[in-house]
Design a protein around this motif. Structure first.
Motif, mmCIF file in Angstrom:
data_model
loop_
_atom_site.group_PDB
_atom_site.id
_atom_site.type_symbol
_atom_site.label_atom_id
_atom_site.label_comp_id
_atom_site.label_asym_id
_atom_site.label_seq_id
_atom_site.Cartn_x
_atom_site.Cartn_y
_atom_site.Cartn_z
ATOM 1 N N ASN A 33 1.073 -7.224 -3.281
ATOM 2 C CA ASN A 33 1.312 -8.202 -1.592
ATOM 3 C C ASN A 33 1.686 -9.661 -2.110
ATOM 4 O OD1 ASN A 33 0.265 -6.084 0.060
ATOM 5 N ND2 ASN A 33 -1.864 -6.617 -1.105
ATOM 6 N N ASN A 70 -5.259 -3.636 -5.452
ATOM 7 C CA ASN A 70 -4.617 -4.508 -4.511
ATOM 8 C C ASN A 70 -4.335 -5.795 -5.632
ATOM 9 O OD1 ASN A 70 -4.277 -3.259 -1.999
ATOM 10 N ND2 ASN A 70 -6.318 -3.486 -1.871
ATOM 11 N N ASN A 72 -2.617 -9.292 -5.252
ATOM 12 C CA ASN A 72 -2.237 -10.162 -4.260
ATOM 13 C C ASN A 72 -1.712 -11.541 -5.091
ATOM 14 O OD1 ASN A 72 -3.307 -8.378 -2.111
ATOM 15 N ND2 ASN A 72 -5.066 -8.965 -2.738
#
Length: 141
Positions: A33, A70, A72
């Protein structure tokens, strides 16, 4: 780590999660992300090692069906989160004292100036998060 040879951080994380999950029946995914930015080599190295330890711990101890990683990117920091839907545990303080590789993860996080958080609940899995500041005013962590 050899995962970073000729690979960027997200590719390295995808490769290692696929290798660790291969043949286990555990579904692993890596989501990136934000806009990838330049991350100091020492930070990349430690994040790969932290992810490696986290995924290995989950597969070995938590018996998850799914692990989500994830990565980020933000303007001033990078955050790595590893979540599993495994067994979890009652008290994260107890788990840190007992091992499960968490002492090593905490130490690696501190070495790169990061913040470590661990949340777990029985039968609802574990969420491990490492947040590391990036360059601010031309300074690296």
């Amino acid at each position: 780590p050899h995962y970073l040879i000729d690979a960027d951080l997200s590719t390295a994380l995808r490769t290692l999660t696929q290798q660790f999950a291969s043949g286990t029946g555990v579904e692993c995914s890596v989501q990136v992300n934000g806009i990838p930015s330049v991350v100091p080599e020492t930070v990349e190295n430690e994040l790969v090692r932290i992810c490696q330890e986290s995924v290995m711990n989950a597969i070995k101890h938590a018996k998850p069906k799914k692990i989500e990683v994830n990565l980020n990117y933000a303007k001033d920091h990078i955050q790595l989160e590893v979540r599993d839907d495994g067994l979890g545990f009652v008290d994260s303080t107890h788990a840190r004292m007992e091992g499960f590789g968490l002492v090593s993860i905490r130490e690696r996080t501190q070495q790169i100036g990061g913040e470590f958080q661990l949340k777990s609940e029985p039968n609802h899995g574990t969420n491990l998060s490492v947040k590391v500041p990036l360059r601010i005013s031309g300074r690296e962590p």
